[in-house]
Write a protein that holds these residues in place. Structure first.
Motif, PDB file in Angstrom:
ATOM      1  N   PRO A  10       0.836  -1.202   0.000  1.00  0.00           N
ATOM      2  CA  PRO A  10       0.000   0.000   0.000  1.00  0.00           C
ATOM      3  C   PRO A  10       0.870   1.251   0.000  1.00  0.00           C
ATOM      4  O   PRO A  10       1.812   1.343   0.785  1.00  0.00           O
ATOM      5  N   GLY A  11       0.565   2.166  -0.902  1.00  0.00           N
ATOM      6  CA  GLY A  11       1.345   3.405  -0.966  1.00  0.00           C
ATOM      7  C   GLY A  11       2.565   3.318  -1.851  1.00  0.00           C
ATOM      8  O   GLY A  11       3.335   4.273  -1.952  1.00  0.00           O
ATOM      9  N   ALA A  12       2.750   2.182  -2.551  1.00  0.00           N
ATOM     10  CA  ALA A  12       3.952   2.016  -3.376  1.00  0.00           C
ATOM     11  C   ALA A  12       3.909   2.861  -4.642  1.00  0.00           C
ATOM     12  O   ALA A  12       4.931   3.090  -5.281  1.00  0.00           O
ATOM     13  N   THR A  32      -9.176  -2.673  -7.837  1.00  0.00           N
ATOM     14  CA  THR A  32     -10.187  -3.234  -6.933  1.00  0.00           C
ATOM     15  C   THR A  32     -10.457  -2.266  -5.776  1.00  0.00           C
ATOM     16  O   THR A  32     -11.576  -2.198  -5.280  1.00  0.00           O
ATOM     17  N   GLY A  33      -9.432  -1.503  -5.375  1.00  0.00           N
ATOM     18  CA  GLY A  33      -9.655  -0.491  -4.329  1.00  0.00           C
ATOM     19  C   GLY A  33     -10.687   0.530  -4.786  1.00  0.00           C
ATOM     20  O   GLY A  33     -11.633   0.864  -4.052  1.00  0.00           O
ATOM     21  N   ARG A  37     -14.401   1.187  -3.309  1.00  0.00           N
ATOM     22  CA  ARG A  37     -14.793   2.512  -2.799  1.00  0.00           C
ATOM     23  C   ARG A  37     -16.041   3.028  -3.525  1.00  0.00           C
ATOM     24  O   ARG A  37     -16.862   3.732  -2.952  1.00  0.00           O
ATOM     25  N   MET A  54     -11.939  -2.691   5.078  1.00  0.00           N
ATOM     26  CA  MET A  54     -10.975  -1.734   4.516  1.00  0.00           C
ATOM     27  C   MET A  54     -10.547  -0.710   5.559  1.00  0.00           C
ATOM     28  O   MET A  54      -9.375  -0.350   5.648  1.00  0.00           O
ATOM     29  N   LEU A  59      -7.992  -7.317   4.234  1.00  0.00           N
ATOM     30  CA  LEU A  59      -8.425  -7.618   2.869  1.00  0.00           C
ATOM     31  C   LEU A  59      -9.905  -7.990   2.844  1.00  0.00           C
ATOM     32  O   LEU A  59     -10.434  -8.605   3.786  1.00  0.00           O
ATOM     33  N   VAL A  60     -10.536  -7.657   1.747  1.00  0.00           N
ATOM     34  CA  VAL A  60     -11.929  -8.041   1.485  1.00  0.00           C
ATOM     35  C   VAL A  60     -11.886  -9.493   0.978  1.00  0.00           C
ATOM     36  O   VAL A  60     -10.903  -9.891   0.337  1.00  0.00           O
ATOM     37  N   ARG A  89      -4.334  -9.858  -5.023  1.00  0.00           N
ATOM     38  CA  ARG A  89      -3.665  -9.650  -3.730  1.00  0.00           C
ATOM     39  C   ARG A  89      -3.487 -10.956  -2.960  1.00  0.00           C
ATOM     40  O   ARG A  89      -2.903 -10.940  -1.872  1.00  0.00           O
ATOM     41  N   GLU A 120       8.853   4.806   4.279  1.00  0.00           N
ATOM     42  CA  GLU A 120       8.430   5.695   3.186  1.00  0.00           C
ATOM     43  C   GLU A 120       6.936   5.476   2.882  1.00  0.00           C
ATOM     44  O   GLU A 120       6.192   6.429   2.641  1.00  0.00           O
ATOM     45  N   LEU A 125       1.392   7.544   2.968  1.00  0.00           N
ATOM     46  CA  LEU A 125      -0.044   7.317   3.207  1.00  0.00           C
ATOM     47  C   LEU A 125      -0.583   8.287   4.253  1.00  0.00           C
ATOM     48  O   LEU A 125      -1.716   8.779   4.111  1.00  0.00           O
ATOM     49  N   ARG A 146      -1.841  -2.700   7.286  1.00  0.00           N
ATOM     50  CA  ARG A 146      -1.956  -2.957   5.839  1.00  0.00           C
ATOM     51  C   ARG A 146      -0.635  -3.480   5.278  1.00  0.00           C
ATOM     52  O   ARG A 146      -0.621  -4.371   4.428  1.00  0.00           O
TER      53      ARG A 146
END
Ligand code: B4P
Length: 207
Positions: A10-12, A32-33, A37, A54, A59-60, A89, A120, A125, A146
Motif C-alpha cells: 500500500p502506498g507504493a 479493486t480499491g 470505494r 478496509m 483484505l476483502v 492480492r 516511506e 499514506l 496494511r
C-alpha cells in the motif's frame, strides 16, 4: 491484448503509475480499491461489508473482488488490454484471474512490482490521509497493519508470477516520472517479445 499487473505494498505508487499508464497505452484501469470505494459510495450491501474490513486495513474476501473483476472484464470486451491495480492480492485471486482471462482468450503479460521501504510507505499514506478522506490512510497503526497484511498475504503473489517468468521488480522510490519511464521500459520489452512470437503466446493461451 496487453494485460499488466501493477504490484506493490500500500502506498507504493500503483494508483499513481496506473493513471499515467492508461493514458500512455490506452488500457482499461481496473483497481479493486477504486471498485470497492465506488460500492461504499453507492451504499450497497457489498460496500457496507467491505468498508468495515478496509477501514481496519484488512483484505476483502477473495470471492467479492473476483466477482467484481469478472463483471468488469465482461463489461469491457473491446478493450485493448487492462492494468490490474491492487489485484490480485492473494494466490487464489491470481489463479482466478488466469482462469477468467483464459475465458476471454487472454493472459497476463507481465507483473511490475514497485518496491518501497515501510517507513516511506507510512509517510506517503499519512500525507495522503490529510486530504484523501480515507480512514485507512489516517491512522498509523492501520497503515502498518496494511503493510503487515501485504507481507503475510500478498507478497507471495510475486512468486506465482515469477514461476511463470512474468515478474519484474523496480525501485518505487524517486521521481514519479522516472519510475514511470522504468515501468514503460519493462512493458515495452514485453510487447517487443510478443511481436516477435505472437503465435507462441496464442498457443499458450489456448493450451
Ligand atoms: P487500494 O485502493 O489498492 O490502495 P493502496 O494500496 O493504499 O494504494 P496505492 O498503492 O494505489 O496508492 P499509491 O501508491 O498510488 O487498497 C485499499 C484497500 O482496499 C485495501 O487495504 C483492501 O482493504 C481493499 N482491497 C483492494 N483490493 C483488494 C483485493 N484485491 N483483495 C482484497 N482487498 C482489496 O499512492 C500513495 C501515495 O503515495 C499517494 O499520495 C501518492 O501521491 C504518493 N506517491 C506515489 N508515488 C510516489 C513517489 N514516487 N514519490 C512520492 N510519493 C509518491
Amino acid at each position: 491484448m496487453l494485460n499488466i499487473v501493477l504490484f506493490g505494498p500500500p502506498g507504493a505508487g500503483k494508483g499513481t503509475q496506473s493513471q499515467k499508464l492508461i493514458a500512455h497505452y490506452h488500457l482499461v484501469h481496473l483497481s479493486t480499491g477504486d471498485l470497492l470505494r465506488a460500492q461504499i459510495a453507492q451504499g450497497t450491501e457489498l460496500g457496507l461489508r467491505a468498508k468495515k474490513l478496509m477501514d481496519e486495513g484488512l483484505l476483502v474476501p477473495d470471492e467479492v473482488v473476483i466477482g467484481m473483476i469478472d463483471s468488469a472484464l465482461s463489461a469491457n470486451e473491446e478493450a485493448a488490454g487492462f492494468i490490474f491495480d491492487g489485484f490480485p492480492r492473494t494466490v487464489p485471486q491470481a489463479e482466478s484471474l488466469d482462469r477468467l482471462l483464459a475465458q476471454h482468450r487472454a493472459q497476463i503479460g507481465c507483473m511490475v512490482a514497485l518496491e518501497v521501504k515501510e517507513e516511506e510507505l507510512v509517510t506517503r499514506l499519512l500525507e495522503r490521509g490529510k486530504t484523501s478522506n480515507r480512514p485507512d490512510d489516517q491512522d498509523e497503526t492501520k497503515i502498518r497493519r496494511r503493510v503487515t497484511v501485504y507481507n503475510t498475504e500478498t507478497a507471495q503473489v510475486a512468486g506465482y508470477y515469477a514461476a511463470q517468468h512474468k515478474f519484474h521488480a523496480l525501485n518505487g522510490t524517486g521521481a514519479i516520472d522516472d519510475i514511470f519511464g522504468q515501468v514503460c521500459a519493462v512493458i515495452d520489452q514485453h510487447r517487443a517479445a510478443l511481436d516477435e512470437a505472437p503465435a507462441a503466446a496464442t498457443e499458450e493461451v489456448q493450451a
